[in-house]
Design an enzyme around this catalytic site. Structure first.
Site, mmCIF file in Angstrom:
data_model
loop_
_atom_site.group_PDB
_atom_site.id
_atom_site.type_symbol
_atom_site.label_atom_id
_atom_site.label_comp_id
_atom_site.label_asym_id
_atom_site.label_seq_id
_atom_site.Cartn_x
_atom_site.Cartn_y
_atom_site.Cartn_z
ATOM 1 N NE ARG A 45 -2.896 -11.223 4.195
ATOM 2 C CZ ARG A 45 -3.383 -10.896 5.374
ATOM 3 N NH1 ARG A 45 -4.253 -9.894 5.467
ATOM 4 N NH2 ARG A 45 -3.065 -11.533 6.467
ATOM 5 C CB ALA A 47 -7.302 -18.602 6.812
ATOM 6 C CD GLN A 197 1.806 -11.201 5.166
ATOM 7 O OE1 GLN A 197 2.957 -11.002 5.551
ATOM 8 N NE2 GLN A 197 1.468 -12.288 4.505
ATOM 9 C CG ASP A 238 -3.501 -19.615 7.244
ATOM 10 O OD1 ASP A 238 -3.017 -18.789 8.033
ATOM 11 O OD2 ASP A 238 -3.884 -19.327 6.095
HETATM 12 O O1 MRU Z 1 -0.044 -15.497 3.719
HETATM 13 P P1 MRU Z 1 -1.223 -14.865 4.385
HETATM 14 O O2 MRU Z 1 -1.106 -13.379 4.519
HETATM 15 O O3 MRU Z 1 -2.511 -15.307 3.742
HETATM 16 O O4 MRU Z 1 -1.217 -15.457 5.859
HETATM 17 C C1 MRU Z 1 -2.181 -15.010 6.772
HETATM 18 C C2 MRU Z 1 -2.045 -15.600 8.117
HETATM 19 O O5 MRU Z 1 -1.174 -16.404 8.371
HETATM 20 C C3 MRU Z 1 -3.096 -15.242 9.117
HETATM 21 O O6 MRU Z 1 -2.555 -15.221 10.413
HETATM 22 C C4 MRU Z 1 -4.213 -16.297 9.085
HETATM 23 O O7 MRU Z 1 -4.637 -16.507 7.778
HETATM 24 C C5 MRU Z 1 -5.369 -15.911 9.925
HETATM 25 S S1 MRU Z 1 -6.231 -14.521 9.292
HETATM 26 C C6 MRU Z 1 -7.574 -14.252 10.290
#
Ligand code: MRU
Length: 349
Positions: A45, A47, A197, A238
């Site tokens: 996971r 972005a 996370q 994202d």
């Molecule tokens: O659902 P996820 O864990 O993929 O969400 C991740 C986030 O919201 C992060 O803050 C974002 O992707 C930036 S990662 C450098």
């Protein structure tokens, strides 16, 4: 910390982030479906990482078709790369890096499809997306570290660290770079319900590097912002619209409101690949809605009445007016965001 994704002997290896910090196990992807599943089930996971994984996924999809064909000579002909791209693009809708990387792979396909070493060229392209991301993270982190003062307490949400990217991280990259430059900083990490996370990944990453970190449930943010417990907020993103409206992990908007109320600087750290030049503002960003069961269970443990209704949006939109600056590999973006984000696209073109 760059061993969470690697390619070896025709397969993609991914560190299973669902098991962290308790177990370090890898899943191997040999088929396109393995990659699609790993994205959907949150093995990987974040972005930028989603973009990188999708790029390798295209290579696996092509490799699979070539291997299934008897004649090597005609193996590259008639590969419908759009079908492969669609399967990967139908996974998670919010992170624009996923679509950005897929577009780059389509362009590479068009460029190399008649070459003898076509598959190797596609792999090279995926590797360069991966390597560039690490480099961009390092660069943006150096810019971002300038915004951090010695003694700061910095609040971050979700995980925008090495694990969420090719390596090093965006929001956590800035924190890392400030720490590496000798500034004494302390981090507050929000748990980030329901996938945790913050609790599982951000705390682990920072503790591995001996950066002081304290975990709080996200409902502590109002209190901490009001009692001078937070000097700065840094988050990842994202998808960022042309006017600066920003999609990030659900709860980011709430943090931005608190930070704004108490005049705490609120920074968004993201590579240029997270900016979407096709949308004017945040109302056009598709917000992923995941299964409500993910709220009702923590891992396998049921937290509520089994039949309860539950809702879970993966992301929210923070209006640009609550953001102090963007931190990118091209530098710090000031207001008016619309004007400077446009310049960023001109640099990217
Ligand atoms: O659902 P996820 O864990 O993929 O969400 C991740 C986030 O919201 C992060 O803050 C974002 O992707 C930036 S990662 C450098």
């Amino acid at each position: 910390m760059t061993d969470h994704i690697y390619w070896k002997n025709g397969a993609l290896y991914l560190l299973d982030q669902r098991a962290l910090p308790f177990k370090k196990t890898y899943i191997s992807c040999r088929h396109l479906k393995d990659v699609v599943d790993a994205i959907n089930n949150m093995t990987v996971r974040g972005a930028p990482l989603l973009g990188i994984v999708a790029a390798y996924g295209v290579v696996l999809g092509i490799q699979e078709i070539i291997q299934s064909r008897k004649s090597v000579k005609n193996s590259v002909k008639d590969i419908d790369v759009t079908k492969i791209v669609k399967k990967l693009g139908d996974t998670r809708p919010t992170a624009v890096n996923l679509f950005w990387a897929l577009q780059k792979m389509v362009e590479a396909y068009e460029k190399y499809k008649n070459d003898n070493d076509f598959l190797e060229a596609m792999l090279e392209e995926a590797i360069s997306i991966h390597v560039d991301d690490i480099e961009n993270n390092r660069m943006l982190s150096l810019y971002g570290a300038e915004l951090i003062d010695d003694g700061d307490t910095i609040l971050t949400h979700c995980n925008a660290g090495a694990l969420a990217t090719g390596g090093y991280g965006t929001a956590l990259g800035v924190i890392r770079a400030a720490h590496e430059s000798g500034k004494k900083i302390k981090v507050i990490a929000t748990e980030t319900r329901p996938y945790m996370q913050g609790a599982r990944l951000t705390v682990w990453e920072l503790m591995e590097e001996k950066i002081p970190v304290e975990l709080v449930p996200e409902n502590h943010v109002g209190l901490l912002c009001s009692n001078k417990g937070v000097d700065k907020v840094i988050v990842g993103a994202d998808r960022i619209a042309k006017n600066g409206d920003t999609a990030n992990k659900i709860g980011t908007f709430m943090l931005a409101l608190c930070a704004n109320q108490y005049k705490i600087p609120f920074f968004v750290a993201a590579p240029v690949s997270t900016f979407d030049k096709n949308i004017e503002n945040g109302t056009y960003i598709a917000i992923e809605e995941r299964d409500g069961r993910e709220v009702k269970y923590l891992g396998s443990k049921l937290l509520t009445v089994k039949e309860a209704k539950a809702r879970y949006y993966g992301f929210d939109i923070t209006p640009e007016k609550f953001i102090t600056n963007f931190i990118t590999e091209k530098g710090i973006i000031e207001k008016p965001f619309k004007k400077y984000i446009k310049m960023l696209f001109d640099l990217r073109a």
